[in-house]
Design an enzyme around this catalytic site. Structure first.
Site, PDB file in Angstrom:
ATOM      1  CG  ASP A 167      -2.891  -0.344  -2.184  1.00 21.92           C
ATOM      2  OD1 ASP A 167      -2.944   0.880  -1.938  1.00 21.92           O
ATOM      3  OD2 ASP A 167      -3.447  -1.305  -1.784  1.00 21.92           O
ATOM      4  CG  ASP A 214      -2.645   4.266  -1.349  1.00 21.21           C
ATOM      5  OD1 ASP A 214      -3.399   4.095  -2.485  1.00 21.21           O
ATOM      6  OD2 ASP A 214      -2.443   3.486  -0.314  1.00 21.21           O
ATOM      7  CB  SER A 261      -1.008  -0.084   1.333  1.00 20.65           C
ATOM      8  OG  SER A 261      -1.782   0.871   1.137  1.00 20.65           O
TER       9      SER A 261
END
Length: 452
Positions: free
Chosen positions: A247, A245, A101
Protein backbone atom coordinates in the site's frame (compact mmCIF):
# COMPACT_ATOMS: atom_id res chain seq x y z
CA UNK A 1 -14.46 -1.10 26.59
CA UNK A 2 -11.31 -2.80 25.28
CA UNK A 3 -10.44 -3.27 21.62
CA UNK A 4 -12.07 -6.31 20.07
CA UNK A 5 -11.47 -5.85 16.35
CA UNK A 6 -9.14 -2.89 15.80
CA UNK A 7 -5.41 -3.67 15.97
CA UNK A 8 -2.53 -1.22 15.60
CA UNK A 9 -3.54 -0.62 11.99
CA UNK A 10 -7.31 -1.06 11.78
CA UNK A 11 -8.98 -4.43 11.27
CA UNK A 12 -6.96 -7.16 9.57
CA UNK A 13 -7.15 -10.90 8.97
CA UNK A 14 -7.50 -13.72 6.44
CA UNK A 15 -10.06 -13.15 3.71
CA UNK A 16 -13.18 -15.26 4.14
CA UNK A 17 -12.53 -15.82 7.82
CA UNK A 18 -14.11 -13.61 10.46
CA UNK A 19 -13.70 -10.67 10.61
CA UNK A 20 -12.60 -10.22 6.98
CA UNK A 21 -15.93 -11.24 5.47
CA UNK A 22 -18.44 -9.27 3.38
CA UNK A 23 -20.99 -9.39 6.19
CA UNK A 24 -18.51 -7.94 8.69
CA UNK A 25 -17.35 -5.28 6.21
CA UNK A 26 -20.91 -4.14 5.59
CA UNK A 27 -21.62 -3.89 9.32
CA UNK A 28 -18.32 -2.08 9.89
CA UNK A 29 -19.25 0.41 7.16
CA UNK A 30 -22.64 0.87 8.78
CA UNK A 31 -21.18 1.30 12.29
CA UNK A 32 -18.53 3.76 11.10
CA UNK A 33 -21.08 5.60 8.97
CA UNK A 34 -23.53 5.86 11.86
CA UNK A 35 -20.87 7.28 14.20
CA UNK A 36 -19.66 9.69 11.53
CA UNK A 37 -23.15 10.76 10.43
CA UNK A 38 -23.96 11.70 14.02
CA UNK A 39 -21.16 14.27 13.83
CA UNK A 40 -22.25 15.63 10.45
CA UNK A 41 -20.37 13.38 8.03
CA UNK A 42 -21.70 13.57 4.47
CA UNK A 43 -19.08 11.71 2.39
CA UNK A 44 -16.24 9.23 2.80
CA UNK A 45 -13.54 8.27 0.30
CA UNK A 46 -12.74 4.56 -0.14
CA UNK A 47 -9.48 3.37 -1.67
CA UNK A 48 -7.84 -0.04 -1.87
CA UNK A 49 -4.70 -1.86 -2.93
CA UNK A 50 -4.53 -4.49 -5.68
CA UNK A 51 -5.77 -7.57 -3.79
CA UNK A 52 -8.53 -9.53 -5.51
CA UNK A 53 -10.60 -9.40 -2.32
CA UNK A 54 -10.61 -5.60 -2.45
CA UNK A 55 -13.56 -5.62 -4.87
CA UNK A 56 -15.69 -7.67 -2.48
CA UNK A 57 -14.84 -5.67 0.63
CA UNK A 58 -15.19 -2.35 -1.18
CA UNK A 59 -18.74 -3.20 -2.28
CA UNK A 60 -19.68 -4.37 1.21
CA UNK A 61 -18.30 -1.21 2.82
CA UNK A 62 -20.20 0.89 0.27
CA UNK A 63 -23.45 -0.80 1.22
CA UNK A 64 -22.86 -0.23 4.92
CA UNK A 65 -22.05 3.45 4.54
CA UNK A 66 -25.02 4.03 2.23
CA UNK A 67 -27.32 2.29 4.72
CA UNK A 68 -26.12 4.77 7.34
CA UNK A 69 -26.87 7.69 5.02
CA UNK A 70 -23.26 8.49 4.09
CA UNK A 71 -22.14 9.14 0.50
CA UNK A 72 -19.13 7.26 -0.88
CA UNK A 73 -16.43 8.32 -3.36
CA UNK A 74 -14.32 5.51 -4.88
CA UNK A 75 -10.72 5.94 -6.05
CA UNK A 76 -9.77 2.43 -7.17
CA UNK A 77 -6.26 1.14 -6.34
CA UNK A 78 -4.25 3.90 -4.66
CA UNK A 79 -1.55 4.07 -1.97
CA UNK A 80 -2.73 4.46 1.62
CA UNK A 81 -1.12 7.93 1.93
CA UNK A 82 -2.94 8.99 -1.24
CA UNK A 83 -6.27 8.33 0.48
CA UNK A 84 -5.13 10.36 3.49
CA UNK A 85 -4.18 13.23 1.14
CA UNK A 86 -7.36 13.06 -0.97
CA UNK A 87 -9.60 12.84 2.10
CA UNK A 88 -8.21 16.19 3.19
CA UNK A 89 -8.08 17.94 -0.20
CA UNK A 90 -11.54 16.78 -1.30
CA UNK A 91 -12.92 18.03 2.02
CA UNK A 92 -14.36 14.57 2.61
CA UNK A 93 -15.36 13.75 6.15
CA UNK A 94 -13.35 10.52 6.39
CA UNK A 95 -11.27 8.09 4.36
CA UNK A 96 -11.19 4.30 4.25
CA UNK A 97 -8.36 2.10 2.97
CA UNK A 98 -8.92 -1.57 2.17
CA UNK A 99 -5.46 -3.11 2.43
CA UNK A 100 -3.34 -5.47 4.49
CA UNK A 101 -0.21 -3.47 3.68
CA UNK A 102 2.80 -5.81 3.48
CA UNK A 103 0.83 -9.02 4.13
CA UNK A 104 0.16 -11.70 1.47
CA UNK A 105 -2.83 -11.46 -0.90
CA UNK A 106 -4.97 -13.83 1.16
CA UNK A 107 -5.04 -11.30 4.00
CA UNK A 108 -6.85 -8.00 3.88
CA UNK A 109 -7.77 -5.20 6.22
CA UNK A 110 -9.75 -2.02 6.69
CA UNK A 111 -8.50 1.20 8.24
CA UNK A 112 -9.86 4.70 8.57
CA UNK A 113 -8.63 8.27 8.26
CA UNK A 114 -10.17 11.38 9.76
CA UNK A 115 -11.09 14.44 7.70
CA UNK A 116 -7.61 15.84 8.31
CA UNK A 117 -5.93 12.77 6.83
CA UNK A 118 -4.81 11.34 10.17
CA UNK A 119 -5.78 7.97 11.62
CA UNK A 120 -8.75 7.78 13.95
CA UNK A 121 -8.17 8.14 17.66
CA UNK A 122 -8.53 5.18 20.00
CA UNK A 123 -11.74 6.77 21.31
CA UNK A 124 -13.28 7.00 17.83
CA UNK A 125 -12.39 3.39 17.05
CA UNK A 126 -13.90 2.22 20.34
CA UNK A 127 -17.17 4.05 19.58
CA UNK A 128 -17.31 2.36 16.16
CA UNK A 129 -16.60 -0.98 17.83
CA UNK A 130 -19.45 -0.45 20.28
CA UNK A 131 -21.98 -0.15 17.45
CA UNK A 132 -20.29 -2.89 15.47
CA UNK A 133 -20.56 -5.36 18.34
CA UNK A 134 -24.26 -4.56 18.71
CA UNK A 135 -24.79 -5.19 14.99
CA UNK A 136 -22.89 -8.49 15.06
CA UNK A 137 -24.16 -9.89 18.34
CA UNK A 138 -27.61 -8.34 18.49
CA UNK A 139 -28.43 -7.84 14.84
CA UNK A 140 -29.09 -4.17 15.59
CA UNK A 141 -28.24 -2.77 12.14
CA UNK A 142 -30.78 -0.22 11.02
CA UNK A 143 -31.15 1.58 7.71
CA UNK A 144 -31.93 5.27 7.27
CA UNK A 145 -35.09 6.33 5.43
CA UNK A 146 -35.10 5.61 1.69
CA UNK A 147 -34.72 9.27 0.77
CA UNK A 148 -31.71 9.61 3.11
CA UNK A 149 -29.60 6.74 1.74
CA UNK A 150 -26.05 7.48 0.65
CA UNK A 151 -24.92 7.66 -2.99
CA UNK A 152 -21.73 6.39 -4.66
CA UNK A 153 -19.48 8.15 -7.18
CA UNK A 154 -16.03 7.50 -8.66
CA UNK A 155 -13.09 9.95 -8.59
CA UNK A 156 -11.59 9.50 -12.05
CA UNK A 157 -8.47 11.68 -11.68
CA UNK A 158 -7.41 10.50 -8.21
CA UNK A 159 -4.06 9.01 -9.32
CA UNK A 160 -3.07 12.11 -11.29
CA UNK A 161 -3.88 14.39 -8.37
CA UNK A 162 -1.69 12.33 -6.05
CA UNK A 163 1.21 12.20 -8.52
CA UNK A 164 1.21 16.00 -8.71
CA UNK A 165 1.11 16.23 -4.91
CA UNK A 166 4.16 13.97 -4.59
CA UNK A 167 6.10 15.94 -7.19
CA UNK A 168 5.18 19.15 -5.38
CA UNK A 169 7.11 18.04 -2.28
CA UNK A 170 10.36 17.96 -4.28
CA UNK A 171 12.23 21.30 -4.69
CA UNK A 172 11.77 23.01 -8.08
CA UNK A 173 15.47 23.83 -8.07
CA UNK A 174 16.43 20.14 -8.21
CA UNK A 175 16.06 17.44 -10.84
CA UNK A 176 16.54 13.68 -10.88
CA UNK A 177 18.12 13.88 -14.34
CA UNK A 178 21.20 11.68 -14.48
CA UNK A 179 20.01 9.27 -11.79
CA UNK A 180 19.24 5.66 -12.64
CA UNK A 181 16.71 4.27 -10.18
CA UNK A 182 15.16 0.81 -9.86
CA UNK A 183 11.65 0.95 -8.39
CA UNK A 184 9.92 -2.09 -6.86
CA UNK A 185 6.20 -1.42 -6.41
CA UNK A 186 5.44 -4.86 -4.91
CA UNK A 187 2.65 -5.40 -7.47
CA UNK A 188 0.76 -3.09 -5.14
CA UNK A 189 -1.21 0.11 -5.00
CA UNK A 190 1.59 2.31 -6.38
CA UNK A 191 2.25 0.15 -9.46
CA UNK A 192 0.98 2.90 -11.80
CA UNK A 193 2.15 5.86 -9.72
CA UNK A 194 5.66 5.57 -8.25
CA UNK A 195 7.54 5.04 -11.53
CA UNK A 196 5.77 8.02 -13.10
CA UNK A 197 6.66 10.34 -10.22
CA UNK A 198 10.38 9.66 -10.60
CA UNK A 199 10.28 9.74 -14.41
CA UNK A 200 8.46 13.06 -14.50
CA UNK A 201 11.16 14.48 -12.21
CA UNK A 202 13.85 13.40 -14.69
CA UNK A 203 15.14 10.03 -13.49
CA UNK A 204 15.86 7.02 -15.65
CA UNK A 205 13.56 4.43 -14.09
CA UNK A 206 13.69 0.66 -14.26
CA UNK A 207 10.35 -0.52 -12.88
CA UNK A 208 9.97 -4.03 -11.48
CA UNK A 209 7.07 -5.88 -9.85
CA UNK A 210 4.50 -3.49 -11.31
CA UNK A 211 2.04 -5.95 -12.89
CA UNK A 212 -0.58 -6.81 -10.25
CA UNK A 213 -2.92 -9.72 -10.91
CA UNK A 214 -4.81 -9.67 -7.62
CA UNK A 215 -2.76 -12.37 -5.92
CA UNK A 216 0.90 -11.43 -6.48
CA UNK A 217 0.95 -8.39 -4.18
CA UNK A 218 4.05 -8.51 -1.91
CA UNK A 219 4.93 -11.96 -3.28
CA UNK A 220 8.73 -12.22 -2.93
CA UNK A 221 9.00 -8.52 -3.69
CA UNK A 222 8.64 -5.05 -2.24
CA UNK A 223 9.85 -3.59 1.03
CA UNK A 224 9.62 -6.89 2.93
CA UNK A 225 11.44 -9.02 0.32
CA UNK A 226 14.40 -7.04 -0.95
CA UNK A 227 16.26 -9.72 -2.93
CA UNK A 228 14.79 -8.91 -6.34
CA UNK A 229 15.49 -5.20 -5.93
CA UNK A 230 19.06 -5.84 -4.80
CA UNK A 231 19.64 -8.04 -7.83
CA UNK A 232 18.06 -5.54 -10.23
CA UNK A 233 20.17 -2.65 -8.91
CA UNK A 234 23.33 -4.66 -9.51
CA UNK A 235 22.29 -5.93 -12.96
CA UNK A 236 21.30 -2.48 -14.21
CA UNK A 237 24.21 -0.74 -12.45
CA UNK A 238 21.72 1.68 -10.96
CA UNK A 239 22.52 4.46 -8.51
CA UNK A 240 19.98 3.12 -6.03
CA UNK A 241 16.80 1.13 -5.59
CA UNK A 242 13.48 2.07 -4.02
CA UNK A 243 11.15 -0.56 -2.54
CA UNK A 244 7.56 0.07 -1.50
CA UNK A 245 5.15 -2.31 0.16
CA UNK A 246 1.67 -3.24 -1.05
CA UNK A 247 0.00 0.00 0.00
CA UNK A 248 3.09 2.22 -0.42
CA UNK A 249 3.28 3.56 3.11
CA UNK A 250 6.56 1.74 3.79
CA UNK A 251 9.95 2.55 2.23
CA UNK A 252 13.20 0.61 2.07
CA UNK A 253 16.11 1.44 -0.21
CA UNK A 254 19.17 -0.22 -1.74
CA UNK A 255 22.48 1.51 -2.41
CA UNK A 256 24.53 1.12 -5.59
CA UNK A 257 26.33 -1.89 -4.10
CA UNK A 258 23.08 -3.72 -3.40
CA UNK A 259 23.08 -3.14 0.36
CA UNK A 260 19.71 -2.63 2.07
CA UNK A 261 19.14 0.73 3.77
CA UNK A 262 16.34 0.40 6.34
CA UNK A 263 13.95 2.85 7.94
CA UNK A 264 16.27 3.80 10.80
CA UNK A 265 19.10 4.66 8.40
CA UNK A 266 16.79 6.65 6.12
CA UNK A 267 15.37 8.53 9.09
CA UNK A 268 18.88 9.37 10.26
CA UNK A 269 19.76 10.67 6.79
CA UNK A 270 16.63 12.83 6.70
CA UNK A 271 17.36 14.31 10.13
CA UNK A 272 21.01 14.98 9.32
CA UNK A 273 20.14 16.55 5.97
CA UNK A 274 17.54 18.86 7.50
CA UNK A 275 20.03 19.94 10.15
CA UNK A 276 22.68 20.64 7.50
CA UNK A 277 20.20 22.85 5.63
CA UNK A 278 19.84 24.92 8.77
CA UNK A 279 16.37 23.67 9.60
CA UNK A 280 15.48 23.17 13.24
CA UNK A 281 15.28 19.47 14.08
CA UNK A 282 13.75 19.58 17.55
CA UNK A 283 13.81 15.81 17.87
CA UNK A 284 13.05 12.49 16.21
CA UNK A 285 10.47 9.89 17.22
CA UNK A 286 11.31 6.22 16.76
CA UNK A 287 9.74 3.12 18.26
CA UNK A 288 10.65 0.34 20.64
CA UNK A 289 12.16 -1.43 17.61
CA UNK A 290 14.49 1.43 16.61
CA UNK A 291 18.17 0.50 16.64
CA UNK A 292 20.40 1.66 19.49
CA UNK A 293 23.05 2.65 16.96
CA UNK A 294 20.53 4.98 15.33
CA UNK A 295 19.72 6.57 18.68
CA UNK A 296 23.42 7.08 19.45
CA UNK A 297 24.09 8.58 16.01
CA UNK A 298 21.32 11.12 16.54
CA UNK A 299 22.79 11.95 19.95
CA UNK A 300 26.13 12.66 18.25
CA UNK A 301 24.29 15.27 16.15
CA UNK A 302 22.70 16.73 19.28
CA UNK A 303 19.23 15.61 18.17
CA UNK A 304 16.88 14.35 20.93
CA UNK A 305 15.20 10.98 20.44
CA UNK A 306 12.09 9.37 21.94
CA UNK A 307 10.52 5.95 21.47
CA UNK A 308 6.82 5.36 20.82
CA UNK A 309 4.95 2.07 20.87
CA UNK A 310 5.29 0.06 17.67
CA UNK A 311 2.87 1.26 15.00
CA UNK A 312 2.93 4.42 12.91
CA UNK A 313 -0.22 5.72 14.58
CA UNK A 314 1.67 5.87 17.89
CA UNK A 315 4.61 7.62 16.24
CA UNK A 316 2.18 10.26 14.95
CA UNK A 317 0.61 10.64 18.39
CA UNK A 318 4.00 11.24 20.04
CA UNK A 319 5.01 13.64 17.26
CA UNK A 320 1.90 15.68 17.97
CA UNK A 321 2.49 15.51 21.72
CA UNK A 322 6.09 16.75 21.40
CA UNK A 323 5.53 19.12 18.50
CA UNK A 324 8.34 17.39 16.59
CA UNK A 325 8.03 16.85 12.83
CA UNK A 326 10.08 13.76 11.98
CA UNK A 327 9.65 10.14 13.04
CA UNK A 328 9.27 6.59 11.88
CA UNK A 329 9.97 2.89 12.20
CA UNK A 330 12.87 0.73 11.11
CA UNK A 331 10.37 -1.21 9.01
CA UNK A 332 10.16 1.81 6.73
CA UNK A 333 7.16 3.81 7.91
CA UNK A 334 8.56 7.34 7.77
CA UNK A 335 6.55 10.29 9.08
CA UNK A 336 7.37 13.77 7.81
CA UNK A 337 4.66 16.04 9.12
CA UNK A 338 5.92 19.01 7.13
CA UNK A 339 4.69 17.17 4.03
CA UNK A 340 2.18 14.49 4.98
CA UNK A 341 -0.14 13.37 7.76
CA UNK A 342 0.81 9.70 7.58
CA UNK A 343 3.61 7.45 6.34
CA UNK A 344 4.21 8.06 2.62
CA UNK A 345 6.92 5.99 0.91
CA UNK A 346 7.04 8.02 -2.30
CA UNK A 347 7.24 11.40 -0.56
CA UNK A 348 9.84 10.08 1.89
CA UNK A 349 11.94 8.70 -0.96
CA UNK A 350 11.88 12.09 -2.68
CA UNK A 351 13.22 13.72 0.47
CA UNK A 352 16.00 11.12 0.63
CA UNK A 353 16.84 11.86 -3.01
CA UNK A 354 16.85 15.56 -2.20
CA UNK A 355 19.31 14.94 0.63
CA UNK A 356 21.61 12.99 -1.69
CA UNK A 357 21.52 15.62 -4.42
CA UNK A 358 22.21 18.45 -1.96
CA UNK A 359 25.13 16.61 -0.38
CA UNK A 360 26.53 15.19 -3.61
CA UNK A 361 26.99 11.83 -1.88
CA UNK A 362 25.77 8.37 -2.78
CA UNK A 363 23.34 6.58 -0.49
CA UNK A 364 26.01 4.51 1.27
CA UNK A 365 28.43 7.42 1.68
CA UNK A 366 25.72 9.64 3.17
CA UNK A 367 25.41 7.47 6.29
CA UNK A 368 28.98 6.24 6.88
CA UNK A 369 28.98 7.52 10.48
CA UNK A 370 25.89 5.45 11.35
CA UNK A 371 26.93 2.26 13.16
CA UNK A 372 23.96 -0.01 13.68
CA UNK A 373 23.89 -2.61 16.45
CA UNK A 374 23.28 -6.16 15.19
CA UNK A 375 19.59 -6.83 15.72
CA UNK A 376 17.97 -10.26 15.70
CA UNK A 377 14.19 -10.55 15.32
CA UNK A 378 12.46 -13.91 15.72
CA UNK A 379 8.72 -14.30 15.14
CA UNK A 380 7.10 -17.08 17.14
CA UNK A 381 3.71 -18.26 15.87
CA UNK A 382 0.99 -17.69 18.45
CA UNK A 383 -1.59 -20.40 19.09
CA UNK A 384 -2.80 -19.30 22.48
CA UNK A 385 -3.21 -16.30 24.77
CA UNK A 386 -0.31 -13.90 24.22
CA UNK A 387 -0.55 -12.59 27.77
CA UNK A 388 0.15 -16.09 29.08
CA UNK A 389 3.30 -16.40 27.01
CA UNK A 390 4.60 -12.91 27.70
CA UNK A 391 4.21 -13.29 31.46
CA UNK A 392 5.15 -16.96 31.82
CA UNK A 393 7.90 -17.44 34.47
CA UNK A 394 10.21 -19.33 32.11
CA UNK A 395 9.94 -16.53 29.54
CA UNK A 396 10.54 -13.88 32.20
CA UNK A 397 13.62 -15.79 33.39
CA UNK A 398 15.02 -15.95 29.86
CA UNK A 399 14.48 -12.22 29.38
CA UNK A 400 16.13 -11.44 32.72
CA UNK A 401 19.13 -13.60 31.81
CA UNK A 402 19.57 -11.80 28.50
CA UNK A 403 19.18 -8.32 29.98
CA UNK A 404 21.67 -9.06 32.74
CA UNK A 405 24.26 -10.37 30.28
CA UNK A 406 23.88 -7.50 27.81
CA UNK A 407 23.76 -4.65 30.31
CA UNK A 408 24.03 -1.25 28.60
CA UNK A 409 25.40 -2.81 25.42
CA UNK A 410 22.12 -4.24 24.24
CA UNK A 411 18.34 -4.34 24.42
CA UNK A 412 15.59 -6.94 24.68
CA UNK A 413 12.06 -6.44 23.42
CA UNK A 414 9.26 -9.00 23.66
CA UNK A 415 5.82 -8.09 22.32
CA UNK A 416 2.72 -9.35 20.55
CA UNK A 417 2.28 -8.27 16.95
CA UNK A 418 -0.60 -5.89 16.41
CA UNK A 419 -1.31 -7.22 12.91
CA UNK A 420 -0.49 -10.95 12.94
CA UNK A 421 -0.78 -13.91 15.40
CA UNK A 422 2.87 -13.66 16.41
CA UNK A 423 5.02 -12.91 19.42
CA UNK A 424 8.05 -10.92 18.30
CA UNK A 425 11.37 -11.50 20.06
CA UNK A 426 13.97 -8.82 19.40
CA UNK A 427 17.48 -8.71 20.84
CA UNK A 428 20.04 -6.04 20.01
CA UNK A 429 23.70 -6.14 21.01
CA UNK A 430 27.07 -4.77 19.96
CA UNK A 431 28.09 -8.38 19.37
CA UNK A 432 26.07 -10.25 16.71
CA UNK A 433 26.78 -13.64 18.27
CA UNK A 434 25.32 -12.53 21.60
CA UNK A 435 22.29 -10.98 19.92
CA UNK A 436 21.52 -14.25 18.17
CA UNK A 437 22.28 -16.35 21.27
CA UNK A 438 19.89 -14.50 23.55
CA UNK A 439 17.17 -14.08 20.92
CA UNK A 440 17.13 -17.86 20.47
CA UNK A 441 17.13 -18.37 24.24
CA UNK A 442 14.01 -16.23 24.65
CA UNK A 443 12.31 -17.60 21.52
CA UNK A 444 12.82 -21.16 22.76
CA UNK A 445 11.20 -20.22 26.05
CA UNK A 446 8.20 -18.75 24.20
CA UNK A 447 7.93 -21.82 21.93
CA UNK A 448 7.86 -24.04 25.01
CA UNK A 449 4.75 -22.18 26.20
CA UNK A 450 3.12 -22.46 22.74
CA UNK A 451 4.28 -25.83 21.30
CA UNK A 452 3.44 -26.33 17.62
Amino acid sequence: MSRKYFGTDGVRGKVGEFPITPDFAMKLGWAAGTVMAASGTKEVIIGKDTRLSGYMLESAMEAGFCAAGVNVALTGPLPTPAIAYLTSTFRADAGVVISASHNPYYDNGIKFFSNTGTKLTDEQELEIERLLVSAIEGGAMTCVASDKLGKVRRINDAAGRYIEFCKGTFPNSLSLTGLKIVVDSAHGAAYHIAKNVYRELGAEVISINDKPDGININEHCGATHMDSLQTAVMIHEADLGIALDGDADRLMMVDSKGQVIDGDALLYLLAKSAQQRGEQVSGVIGTLMSNLGFEQALANLGIPFKRAKVGDRYVVELLKETGWRLGGENSGHLLMLDFTTTGDAIVASLQVLRALLESGAGLADAITELNMFPQVLINVRLNGNAAVGLSHPSVSDAVATAESALGNDGRVLLRKSGTEPLIRVMVEAKDAVKANQYAELIADAVRAVFPA
